[in-house]
Design a protein around this motif. Structure first.
Motif, PDB file in Angstrom:
ATOM      1  N   LYS A  15       0.851  -1.181   0.000  1.00 19.59           N
ATOM      2  CA  LYS A  15       0.000   0.000   0.000  1.00 19.59           C
ATOM      3  C   LYS A  15       0.891   1.237   0.000  1.00 19.59           C
ATOM      4  O   LYS A  15       1.770   1.374   0.839  1.00 19.59           O
ATOM      5  CB  LYS A  15      -0.877  -0.038   1.253  1.00 19.59           C
ATOM      6  N   ARG A  17       2.173   5.080   0.540  1.00 19.99           N
ATOM      7  CA  ARG A  17       1.950   6.081   1.586  1.00 19.99           C
ATOM      8  C   ARG A  17       1.634   7.400   0.905  1.00 19.99           C
ATOM      9  O   ARG A  17       2.488   8.004   0.274  1.00 19.99           O
ATOM     10  CB  ARG A  17       3.189   6.222   2.464  1.00 19.99           C
ATOM     11  N   GLU A 102      -5.216   9.246  -0.248  1.00 14.23           N
ATOM     12  CA  GLU A 102      -5.977   8.111   0.278  1.00 14.23           C
ATOM     13  C   GLU A 102      -7.240   8.611   0.978  1.00 14.23           C
ATOM     14  O   GLU A 102      -7.214   9.605   1.699  1.00 14.23           O
ATOM     15  CB  GLU A 102      -5.125   7.316   1.263  1.00 14.23           C
TER      16      GLU A 102
END
Length: 159
Positions: A15, A17, A102
């Motif tokens: 994933k 950052r 995100e």
């Protein structure tokens, strides 16, 4: 529903950052009329254009590796070309479309946000729904499971 991405499923994906998406101020969004009659607000004009471009592809057949709008699309082909029509270039492969910022939780999703798995991607259209290249391109409820693939997260390409 749903189809594989160009990657053919993929294994574990790390994933990225990224910064957390900042919620827009109420009333600053761009309105979109959905096929179900609902009106939703995208966070900005780019996201609104991408959603409208994706919706215009409803019913287009699934074609693995497809990027031909109106002819045949795969999942990442749909999202990449829809954002391309809106003036924003995003990567080709589903698992590489973890761009922008995100979105920390499903309740903060806005139209234009992407739902990304290790081998599939879909675009949020609003009203609890997302559009994806299944067979054919279709709208369905937002979900985080997809045929045993690793769910990576929610992303707002426009930040």
């Amino acid at each position: 529903a749903g189809g594989g991405g160009y990657s053919g499923g993929g294994g574990a994906v790390t994933k990225p950052r990224l910064p957390v998406a900042i919620p827009p101020q109420p009333g600053t969004g761009v309105k979109i009329n959905l096929p179900n009659g609902q009106t939703v607000e995208a966070p900005n004009e780019t996201a609104a254009k991408a959603v409208r471009a994706a919706i215009s592809q409803l019913g287009v057949p699934y074609v693995w590796g497809g990027t031909a709008r109106g002819v045949g699309l795969d999942c990442s082909g749909l999202t990449m070309t829809s954002y391309g029509e809106a003036g924003l270039e995003i990567p080709r492969l589903a698992q590489q479309q973890t761009v922008g910022a995100e979105v920390p939780s499903q309740d903060q999703l806005l139209p234009g946000d992407l739902v990304v798995w290790s081998g599939h991607v879909a675009m949020v259209v609003g009203d609890g729904l997302m559009i994806e290249a299944g067979d054919p391109v279709q709208i369905g409820p937002i979900r985080t499971t997809n045929a045993g693939q690793q769910f990576i997260g929610f992303y707002r390409p426009t930040g």
